[in-house]
Each structure stands twice: as C-alpha cells, then as structure tokens.
Design a protein around this motif. Structure first.
Motif: not given
Length: 289
Positions: A34-54
């Motif tokens: 479950v962690w891996i599924t959630l992580y991979e989904r967000q990690a693919a989405l967040l570049p260009g959306r999350a701030c650089d410090p995150f």
C-alpha cells in the motif's frame, strides 16, 4: 495529529508522552505494498507541483526504499539535517501533547497504514499522510524552525484560550499551504501532497480562491475537513511564514476577539487575489445527508 476532548491518559501500551514503538517488523507485505502504491503515484505526480524543499526532502530521506519507512532509519538523516525526529503515536493525541512534541522538534506520526480500498480517503491520518506528507518538509531548516515555533505558539494559545484561531494557521499552512515561486504556485501542505486528487485540485481547478497569505486573515477563516478546500493561501516564502510566526500573538488574539470570522469563500477588499475562484465545486456538492 492533535485533538481535543481527551479525558483519560495515554491508552494501554503508550508511554506518558503518548509515544509507542513503531513496530516496523510487524508490517505485512500487503501493508508495505500500500505504501509503495501510494508513494509511486504521488512521486510521479508531484514534480512541477510540489515545492523544491519537499522534493529535496523526499529524496534525502529515501522514503521509498522497501515500503513503509522505519522511523529509526529516517530519523538518523532527519536529525542530522534539522535536529527533528519522528515518534510513533497510537492515533490522535491531546493538544498539549502534540504541541509539546513539536516544541521539542519531535513530529508525532501514526504508525498504521490505510487499507487498499481506502487509497484515496480515510478519516484519521495514517502513516502515509503523516510521514510522506509532513516529514520531507522537516528537512528544510526554515520550515523546521516554523514547526517548532508553531508548537511553542500552541502551548501559549492553550493558556490564552485561542486555539481555534491558531488551528486555522496550521490548517492553511502545514496541511493545505501553497508557496508562491517564480515558476508559479507550488504545494508544501501535507494534506495536499499526500492526496492525488487534492494535488490536482489545489493548483488546477478553477473553483477555489487562492489568496496571498496574511496571518490575521488566515486566523479569521474557517476551514472544511470533509472535502476539497474552498480557499488556499500562498506564502511568498518559507522565511516569510516563519517571520510571521515569531511575533507576539497576544495583541493579535486581542484583535481577533473583537473581529468576526470571514466566510470561507468570501473575498475581502484587502485580499491579495491570486485566483478568484468560481466556487463551482462547493456549490455543486450534494448537501450532507
């Protein structure tokens, strides 16, 4: 991870400060997945959306390695970077406990993870929200100082009976904050970065208002806990957020006591409007049964 209304002490198995052992060896393969599924989904989405410090914090802590991260492992690097650590708690904790942990650079995190059928929503924050959502920002020295200052401010707010105003600051920054950057708005709030749907909604949807951050304005604005936000506040920098928090809040609380709340979707003449939202999502949402 704080909540009021507690009348008893820590639950069985918890220490006096409400911490427990994470029990990392007890996680099942399904829970790690479950962690891996959630992580991979967000990690693919967040570049260009999350701030650089995150994004830098996510990389520094290597939260993907083998599923649910072991607090003992990530604390080594987190402590080296900013002096913070993550401590496991059995769920929501009393406000005074929560603030004491923050004031001493400890972030209390739930150690359970949501079920596979709850990937997109659950009522109580789990380890993915708490660790993936919150902890990467704690690798940034300025934000780390802000969180400690908030914990100390929370201790004082409890004494002054002003927690409802201070809670709004946490909600609109730590949980649902946006950062203004030269590239445009970026996410730093944990409630957004840990949610695929809100990561899209917060930046792309025409419905919510997006306003410049003003401390007293934020403290006068209610929030909703059951759905997407109707307003987001953008800070010009993390340093500006920290600077706003280091002042004496007592005069602010006195002014707030004489001021009324601002309706959640309202735009005031003094607001710095980044995006004037349509509020279409909230207006078309079915009424609660």
């Amino acid at each position: 991870m704080s909540a009021d209304g507690f009348t008893n002490g820590p639950p069985p198995g918890a220490r006096a400060d409400w911490t427990i052992d994470q029990g990392w060896n007890g996680y099942s393969d399904a829970e790690h997945q479950v962690w891996i599924t959630l992580y991979e989904r967000q990690a693919a989405l967040l570049p260009g959306r999350a701030c650089d410090p995150f994004l830098k914090g996510l990389e520094a802590l290597d939260l993907h390695r083998s599923g649910i991260p072991d607090f003992a492992r990530i604390n080594t690097e987190l402590n080296r970077l900013t002096g913070w650590s993550v401590v496991a708690v059995p769920g929501l904790v009393p406000d005074e406990v929560f603030f004491d942990h923050l004031a001493n650079r400890r972030f209390p995190a739930g150690q359970f993870i949501r079920k596979p059928e709850e990937l997109d929503y659950l009522q109580e924050p789990d380890i993915f929200h708490d660790v993936f959502g919150h902890v990467p920002m704690l690798t940034d020295p300025v934000f780390a100082d802000y969180m400690q200052a908030y914990g100390r401010g929370g201790q004082r707010a409890l004494q002054l009976g002003q927690l409802h105003n201070l809670a709004r600051l946490y909600w609109y920054t730590v949980e649902f904050g946006l950062l203004q950057t030269p590239q445009g708005p970026r996410i730093y709030g944990a409630g957004i970065v840990s949610s695929r749907a809100e990561s899209l909604f917060a930046l792309d949807d025409p419905s919510p208002n997006r306003l410049g951050f003003d401390l007293e304005r934020v403290m006068r604005t209610p929030y909703r806990i059951d759905d997407f936000q109707q307003v987001y506040f953008l800070v010009p920098s993390l340093q500006a957020l920290l600077d706003a928090t280091l002042q004496d809040f007592a005069p602010i609380y006195e002014r707030l006591a004489r001021a009324s709340d601002i309706p959640i979707a309202q735009i005031e003449p003094s607001d710095q409007v980044v995006t004037r939202g349509t509020q279409a999502y909230a207006l078309n949402r079915p009424a609660a049964q």
